[in-house]
Design a protein around this motif. Structure first.
Motif, short mmCIF file in Angstrom:
data_model
loop_
_atom_site.label_atom_id
_atom_site.label_comp_id
_atom_site.label_asym_id
_atom_site.label_seq_id
_atom_site.Cartn_x
_atom_site.Cartn_y
_atom_site.Cartn_z
N ILE A 124 10.99 6.24 2.32
CA ILE A 124 12.00 6.32 3.38
C ILE A 124 12.00 5.04 4.20
N LEU A 125 10.81 4.55 4.55
CA LEU A 125 10.73 3.32 5.33
C LEU A 125 11.30 2.13 4.58
N ILE A 126 11.01 2.03 3.29
CA ILE A 126 11.49 0.90 2.52
C ILE A 126 13.00 1.00 2.30
N SER A 139 20.99 -4.52 -6.60
CA SER A 139 21.59 -5.38 -5.59
C SER A 139 20.50 -6.30 -5.01
N PRO A 140 20.91 -7.41 -4.40
CA PRO A 140 19.92 -8.30 -3.78
C PRO A 140 19.06 -7.59 -2.73
N SER A 141 19.65 -6.68 -1.99
CA SER A 141 18.90 -5.94 -0.97
C SER A 141 17.82 -5.07 -1.60
N GLU A 142 18.14 -4.46 -2.74
CA GLU A 142 17.15 -3.65 -3.45
C GLU A 142 16.00 -4.52 -3.94
N ASP A 143 16.34 -5.69 -4.47
CA ASP A 143 15.30 -6.60 -4.95
C ASP A 143 14.38 -7.04 -3.82
N VAL A 193 6.15 -3.77 -2.63
CA VAL A 193 4.99 -4.09 -3.46
C VAL A 193 4.02 -5.01 -2.74
N VAL A 194 4.52 -6.12 -2.23
CA VAL A 194 3.63 -7.13 -1.64
C VAL A 194 3.04 -6.66 -0.31
N VAL A 195 3.89 -6.19 0.58
CA VAL A 195 3.42 -5.86 1.92
C VAL A 195 2.82 -4.46 2.00
N PHE A 196 3.59 -3.44 1.61
CA PHE A 196 3.13 -2.06 1.77
C PHE A 196 1.95 -1.75 0.87
N ILE A 197 2.06 -2.08 -0.42
CA ILE A 197 1.04 -1.66 -1.37
C ILE A 197 -0.16 -2.60 -1.37
N ILE A 198 0.08 -3.90 -1.44
CA ILE A 198 -1.04 -4.84 -1.62
C ILE A 198 -1.65 -5.27 -0.29
N ARG A 212 -5.41 -2.67 -8.16
CA ARG A 212 -5.04 -1.27 -7.98
C ARG A 212 -3.54 -1.09 -8.19
N PHE A 213 -2.75 -2.05 -7.71
CA PHE A 213 -1.30 -1.99 -7.93
C PHE A 213 -0.98 -2.00 -9.42
N PHE A 214 -1.60 -2.92 -10.17
CA PHE A 214 -1.32 -2.99 -11.61
C PHE A 214 -1.85 -1.75 -12.35
N ALA A 215 -2.91 -1.15 -11.83
CA ALA A 215 -3.44 0.07 -12.44
C ALA A 215 -2.48 1.25 -12.24
N TYR A 216 -1.58 1.16 -11.23
CA TYR A 216 -0.56 2.20 -11.04
C TYR A 216 0.27 2.38 -12.31
N PHE A 217 0.53 1.28 -13.03
CA PHE A 217 1.34 1.38 -14.24
C PHE A 217 0.65 2.26 -15.29
N LEU A 218 -0.67 2.16 -15.37
CA LEU A 218 -1.41 3.02 -16.30
C LEU A 218 -1.40 4.47 -15.82
N SER A 219 -1.46 4.66 -14.51
CA SER A 219 -1.40 6.01 -13.96
C SER A 219 -0.05 6.67 -14.22
#
Length: 145
Positions: free
Chosen positions: A21-23, A53-57, A64-69, A105-112
């Motif tokens: 929701i925040l993103i 769209s550019p906004s989605e990108d 990914v960079v701020v929230f997750i990592i 941990r972020f890249f391990a999400y893909f395996l999860s």
């Protein structure tokens, strides 16, 4: 040493919903600022729906960079959704994780996520409430004390 209670699947799921929701709100603000009408269009309304769209990108990159990592490796020990749900990501030694471990941990999400998100669902049925990405990276998601 203080005893931490492991956070299970549903509270972690709620934290991800809050982050989503925040993103979306951040993406909408960016779309308004750069006049990106595609952000607000319904899927399938355009001839070519393969491109975001550019906004989605931009909002996905921020997520990914701020929230997750970055948030996870910072003193906050979790994304804004995890903060709102009063949970945090720690090493198995119950200390703050490093930036490198957060990236891993972020890249391990893909395996999860493969197959069918079973790696995420594991947090609901194992005793330590660890998802596959937690097992791979030696992390824990626990309630804040």
């Amino acid at each position: 040493m203080e005893k931490y209670k492991p956070a299970g699947f549903w509270i972690r799921f709620l934290a991800n919903i809050i982050d989503g929701i925040l993103i979306y709100i951040i993406g909408a603000i960016i779309a308004i600022l750069i006049n990106d009408e595609r952000f607000f269009s319904s899927p399938g309304n355009e001839a070519n729906t393969w491109y975001s769209s550019p906004s989605e990108d931009i909002s996905n990159l921020i997520y990914v960079v701020v929230f997750i990592i970055v948030f996870t490796a910072s003193k906050y020990k979790g994304s804004p959704g995890k903060l709102a749900c009063r949970i945090q990501v720690l090493n198995v030694e119950m200390t703050q994780i490093s930036m490198l471990k957060s990236i891993g941990r972020f890249f391990a999400y893909f395996l999860s996520a493969l197959p069918l998100g079973i790696g995420f669902l594991m947090a609901g049925w194992n005793e330590e409430k660890k998802g596959l990405h937690d097992i791979i990276c030696s992390t824990r998601v626990v309630y804040r004390i």
